[in-house]
Every structure is written in structure tokens, then in C-alpha cells.
Design a protein around this motif. Structure first.
Motif, PDB file in Angstrom:
ATOM      1  N   GLN A 168       0.835  -1.204   0.000  1.00  0.00           N
ATOM      2  CA  GLN A 168       0.000   0.000   0.000  1.00  0.00           C
ATOM      3  C   GLN A 168       0.871   1.256   0.000  1.00  0.00           C
ATOM      4  OE1 GLN A 168      -3.168   0.457  -0.448  1.00  0.00           O
ATOM      5  NE2 GLN A 168      -2.954   2.681  -0.192  1.00  0.00           N
ATOM      6  N   TYR A 169       1.921   1.222   0.817  1.00  0.00           N
ATOM      7  CA  TYR A 169       2.788   2.384   0.947  1.00  0.00           C
ATOM      8  C   TYR A 169       3.470   2.744  -0.374  1.00  0.00           C
ATOM      9  CZ  TYR A 169       6.296   5.559   2.772  1.00  0.00           C
ATOM     10  OH  TYR A 169       7.071   6.661   3.003  1.00  0.00           O
ATOM     11  N   PHE A 170       4.084   1.752  -1.020  1.00  0.00           N
ATOM     12  CA  PHE A 170       4.813   2.036  -2.249  1.00  0.00           C
ATOM     13  C   PHE A 170       3.876   2.244  -3.442  1.00  0.00           C
ATOM     14  CE2 PHE A 170       8.205   0.316   0.374  1.00  0.00           C
ATOM     15  CZ  PHE A 170       9.183   1.278   0.157  1.00  0.00           C
ATOM     16  N   SER A 171       2.658   1.745  -3.332  1.00  0.00           N
ATOM     17  CA  SER A 171       1.666   2.064  -4.356  1.00  0.00           C
ATOM     18  C   SER A 171       1.362   3.560  -4.335  1.00  0.00           C
ATOM     19  CB  SER A 171       0.383   1.266  -4.117  1.00  0.00           C
ATOM     20  OG  SER A 171       0.609  -0.119  -4.273  1.00  0.00           O
ATOM     21  N   GLU A 172       1.268   4.117  -3.137  1.00  0.00           N
ATOM     22  CA  GLU A 172       1.004   5.555  -3.014  1.00  0.00           C
ATOM     23  C   GLU A 172       2.212   6.362  -3.482  1.00  0.00           C
ATOM     24  OE1 GLU A 172      -0.359   6.375   0.963  1.00  0.00           O
ATOM     25  OE2 GLU A 172      -1.920   4.832   0.855  1.00  0.00           O
ATOM     26  N   LEU A 173       3.405   5.857  -3.173  1.00  0.00           N
ATOM     27  CA  LEU A 173       4.604   6.557  -3.651  1.00  0.00           C
ATOM     28  C   LEU A 173       4.652   6.568  -5.179  1.00  0.00           C
ATOM     29  CD1 LEU A 173       7.863   5.808  -1.633  1.00  0.00           C
ATOM     30  CD2 LEU A 173       6.553   7.919  -1.846  1.00  0.00           C
ATOM     31  N   THR A 174       4.216   5.457  -5.768  1.00  0.00           N
ATOM     32  CA  THR A 174       4.228   5.370  -7.229  1.00  0.00           C
ATOM     33  C   THR A 174       3.388   6.470  -7.849  1.00  0.00           C
ATOM     34  OG1 THR A 174       4.504   2.967  -7.071  1.00  0.00           O
ATOM     35  CG2 THR A 174       3.788   3.850  -9.196  1.00  0.00           C
ATOM     36  N   GLU A 175       2.279   6.789  -7.195  1.00  0.00           N
ATOM     37  CA  GLU A 175       1.391   7.837  -7.721  1.00  0.00           C
ATOM     38  C   GLU A 175       2.132   9.147  -7.954  1.00  0.00           C
ATOM     39  OE1 GLU A 175      -1.852   7.460  -8.635  1.00  0.00           O
ATOM     40  OE2 GLU A 175      -1.413   5.338  -8.292  1.00  0.00           O
ATOM     41  N   LEU A 176       3.195   9.367  -7.183  1.00  0.00           N
ATOM     42  CA  LEU A 176       3.936  10.631  -7.307  1.00  0.00           C
ATOM     43  C   LEU A 176       4.642  10.760  -8.646  1.00  0.00           C
ATOM     44  CD1 LEU A 176       5.570  10.849  -3.753  1.00  0.00           C
ATOM     45  CD2 LEU A 176       3.522  12.005  -4.555  1.00  0.00           C
ATOM     46  N   ILE A 177       5.036   9.620  -9.232  1.00  0.00           N
ATOM     47  CA  ILE A 177       5.858   9.713 -10.450  1.00  0.00           C
ATOM     48  C   ILE A 177       5.196   9.109 -11.678  1.00  0.00           C
ATOM     49  CG2 ILE A 177       7.959   9.639  -9.056  1.00  0.00           C
ATOM     50  CD1 ILE A 177       8.371   6.752 -10.125  1.00  0.00           C
ATOM     51  N   MET A 178       4.050   8.443 -11.503  1.00  0.00           N
ATOM     52  CA  MET A 178       3.464   7.709 -12.629  1.00  0.00           C
ATOM     53  C   MET A 178       2.724   8.633 -13.602  1.00  0.00           C
ATOM     54  SD  MET A 178       1.192   4.285 -12.477  1.00  0.00           S
ATOM     55  CE  MET A 178       0.758   3.373 -13.952  1.00  0.00           C
ATOM     56  N   PRO A 179       3.132   8.617 -14.872  1.00  0.00           N
ATOM     57  CA  PRO A 179       2.480   9.459 -15.870  1.00  0.00           C
ATOM     58  C   PRO A 179       1.041   9.034 -16.128  1.00  0.00           C
ATOM     59  CG  PRO A 179       4.612   8.653 -16.639  1.00  0.00           C
ATOM     60  CD  PRO A 179       4.256   7.866 -15.424  1.00  0.00           C
ATOM     61  N   GLU A 180       0.283   9.912 -16.756  1.00  0.00           N
ATOM     62  CA  GLU A 180      -1.128   9.623 -17.036  1.00  0.00           C
ATOM     63  C   GLU A 180      -1.286   8.581 -18.130  1.00  0.00           C
ATOM     64  OE1 GLU A 180      -4.008  10.493 -15.580  1.00  0.00           O
ATOM     65  OE2 GLU A 180      -2.679  11.262 -14.016  1.00  0.00           O
ATOM     66  N   THR A 181      -0.321   8.528 -19.037  1.00  0.00           N
ATOM     67  CA  THR A 181      -0.425   7.596 -20.161  1.00  0.00           C
ATOM     68  C   THR A 181       0.713   6.583 -20.121  1.00  0.00           C
ATOM     69  OG1 THR A 181       0.883   9.036 -21.573  1.00  0.00           O
ATOM     70  CG2 THR A 181      -1.516   9.317 -21.620  1.00  0.00           C
ATOM     71  N   ASP A 182       0.606   5.558 -20.970  1.00  0.00           N
ATOM     72  CA  ASP A 182       1.659   4.543 -21.109  1.00  0.00           C
ATOM     73  C   ASP A 182       1.957   3.802 -19.816  1.00  0.00           C
ATOM     74  OD1 ASP A 182       1.977   5.226 -23.777  1.00  0.00           O
ATOM     75  OD2 ASP A 182       3.444   6.788 -23.294  1.00  0.00           O
TER      76      ASP A 182
END
Length: 345
Positions: A168-182
Motif C-alpha cells: 500500500q505504501y509504495f503504491s502511493e509513492l508510485t502515484e507521485l511519479i506515474m504518468p497519465e499515459t503509457d
DNA sequence: AATTCGGGGTA
DNA sequence: TACCCAGAATT
């Protein structure tokens, strides 16, 4: 969670990673198409398994079982045969079950959403996300061990990756850098970066496209991340087998679904001979290391001179008997898992 | 929430 | 040696 700036402050990192991926992505057989079947098989093969180790098993598997229907119609024993030596055998059993699910419940077609893919046996959050993003372009992060390592270094974040809340923690961290596409490319880019550059030991920071953004690198503490507090425990286990043979046949028995080596075959244990004539030739002891166990396997080699006695053993104990090839006979004893399943024409 | 599933590679 | 890996199911 540690305090981070606004999400938009870090999105450029994901974009930079996608750019890097365009020119540095690995040439892998399951990347030649986005067919969900091939993506699915590759993702399951690669659960807790490195590419180098799983590659040949993947190729053999999709050659023999090229689509959902072929897999669903195959015998369970043959599916296991193609998994032999790869470990975590419930993966093979669940692949087979899920193929049957797909045929029965989905008309042999893959569901196209993360939520629906999660219902398949053996498909968890990571695998569902990988298939949904790669094959169906859904924006969902396939958070795995690579994400834990890359993100913990990138943000110099000491969250314990062995903690049950790490996903859960690193899923939220991923949101910080994950682009909208691709999303599919982003997920695979994180895997390639984690595998080829941001490696567990001796990461190649000089080759990293995110070096300028990496907090752990900036403070010179790359080797302190990720933090993992829980240690692997290993216990000792002794197994005593009997290699009972006559001519070109020997006895094996199928294990149940509990414990290790689910539904694979092994030599009999503690077999009572009673009035049967036999010759005990020698005993061999093999040390065999598993991740969570150190095994000491002793094998008594027993020749049954009389074919009738041999048949009597088989019948009374309901053991499966397979022939073995001359080459395999000569190489005895080999590591035990080489003997589990035998198929001969 | 913690444990249990393999086997190969790496330092 | 100890630790890692494109995790999921079970307890």
C-alpha cells in the motif's frame, strides 16, 4: 507516510523514465506482442523468478500450450511437467485452474480490467495490474520488488519493505511519479531499471537516468536502501526415500497439495515389504538446499528381482510407476526434483 | 497480519 | 553464507 511535496512536483521523473525505456528496454520474447495470454504466462513465470531463470520455461510452456484452450484441455500432470524445476508449483496448478475459469466463465477470452483479472486463480494485485496495463492500457501500477527498491532509493525512504503494509505504501509513492499515459511501458520501465540498473547489490548509478533525482544517491547512502527488517528463516528437514526398481521401472508417489513440491512425484517412503523378496544395494545421501529448508535426503536403493513381487508392491500401495530412460538410470542419483515426473512415448 | 510456498544467481 | 527475485494463497 513521510511528507512529500505535491504530486505534480515529481511527475517529470516518470516521464524521464519512459524516455529512457524507449532506448534501453530489454528485448524479451513476451514483449513481441501484447497478447494477454502470453503476458499472463510470462508474469506468472516471473513471479519471484529472474528472467534468466524463467526464460526457457516460458518458451517451452507457450510452445506446448499456445492459448487458453490448449492449456485448459491439458492434463494437470503435463502442466506440472512443464513447470518442473522452476519452483513455487502452485503457480502451475493455478495457471491450469485459471485457464479452465477463462474457458468456462469468460468464453476463452481474457477480461480486460484490473478488477476482473483479479478474480483469476493465481492472479494477484501485481499480475492483474501488469496484464491490465500492458495488454489493455489501463492506468494501474504493477508494484513489485523493483518498485520497492527503486522508490525507496529515489526518495531515500526507510519504510520497511518486509512490512505487510509495504504494498500500500509504495503504491502511493508510485502515484507521485506515474504518468497519465503509457502505464504498461511505465511498469516495464520500472522493472528494467530495477533489474538492469537499480540492482539490489552494486547498482549502476552512473548509468541511471534518474541519478540527478535520486535522494539516496545524493546523500551517498544508496546501499542503505531499501530497508528490510525481517530475516529469512531456514529449518532442517530429513527425508528418507526408497528407490525401488525392477528392470526399467521404479516407483514414485504423487505428493499432496500441502507443504513443498505440490502434486509432484517422489520416491516412496516407509514402504513395508513384508514377504517380498528384495536386494538392498546401497544408500545414498544427498544434501539439497531450498530457500526455507535445508534437506538431507537419504535414498535406499532396492532391487526387486522378481517381477511378480514388484507388481504386488504397486498394486497394494496404489503407487504410480513410470519407466525411466537408460541415460537417467546411469546418472542416478541426481537432484531429486529431476525424478518427479516421467513421460515416455 | 504473518507465514508459506523453489530454485537459481549474486556478493 | 545471506539475500534477492515481474508474488499469491493460506493461515
Amino acid at each position: 507516510m513521510k511528507t512529500y511535496k505535491q504530486k505534480t512536483d515529481f511527475l517529470y521523473i516518470g516521464v524521464k523514465l519512459l524516455k529512457w525505456y524507449q532506448t534501453h528496454k530489454r528485448d524479451l520474447p513476451w514483449r513481441k506482442s501484447i497478447n494477454p495470454y502470453n503476458i499472463w504466462i510470462s508474469e506468472v513465470v516471473l513471479q519471484q523468478t529472474q528472467v534468466k531463470q524463467g526464460m526457457q520455461h516460458y518458451l517451452n510452456f507457450v510452445e506446448r500450450f499456445p492459448d487458453v484452450d490448449t492449456l485448459a484441455n491439458a492434463d494437470e500432470e503435463e502442466v506440472l511437467l512443464y513447470w518442473k524445476g522452476l519452483g513455487y508449483y502452485s503457480r502451475a496448478l493455478n495457471l491450469h485452474k485459471a485457464a479452465k475459469q477463462l474457458v468456462t466463465d469468460y468464453n476463452s477470452e481474457f477480461p480486460e480490467t484490473y478488477a476482473e483479472l483479479l478474480k483469476l486463480k493465481g492472479v494477484g494485485k501485481y499480475t492483474a495490474a501488469a496484464i491490465a496495463s500492458i495488454s489493455f492500457h489501463e492506468k494501474v501500477a504493477a508494484v513489485d520488488g523493483n518498485f520497492y527498491r527503486v522508490l525507496s532509493r529515489l526518495f531515500a525512504d526507510d519504510f520497511d519493505i518486509s512490512n505487510s503494509r509495504a504494498f500500500q505504501y509504495f503504491s502511493e509513492l508510485t502515484e507521485l511519479i506515474m504518468p497519465e499515459t503509457d502505464a504498461g511501458c511505465f511498469n516495464q520501465a520500472m522493472m528494467d531499471l530495477g533489474s538492469e540498473v537499480c540492482k539490489p547489490k552494486n547498482p549502476l548509478c552512473s548509468d541511471c537516468p534518474l541519478q540527478d533525482d535520486c535522494r539516496a544517491f545524493a546523500i551517498g547512502k544508496i546501499n542503505q536502501f531499501p530497508v528490510k527488517l525481517k530475516k529469512t528463516k531456514v529449518e532442517n528437514l530429513a527425508l528418507s526415500y526408497q528407490f525401488i526398481y525392477h528392470d526399467d521401472q521404479f516407483l514414485v508417489k504423487q505428493r499432496d497439495t500441502s507443504d513443498i513440491w505440490k502434486k509432484l512425484f517422489e520416491y516412496p517412503k516407509n514402504l513395508d515389504f513384508n514377504d517380498i523378496d528384495f536386494i538392498e544395494e546401497h544408500e545414498k545421501v544427498i544434501q539439497h538446499k531450498l530457500t526455507h529448508r535445508n534437506l538431507e535426503i537419504s535414498i535406499s536403493k532396492i532391487l526387486i528381482p522378481n517381477k511378480c513381487d514388484f507388481d504386488k508392491i504397486k498394486t497394494e500401495n496404489d503407487f504410480l510407476s513410470f519407466s525411466f530412460t537408460e541415460a537417467e538410470q546411469k546418472s542416478f542419483p541426481k537432484p531429486l526434483h529431476d525424478y518427479y515426473i516421467k513421460y515416455f512415448s
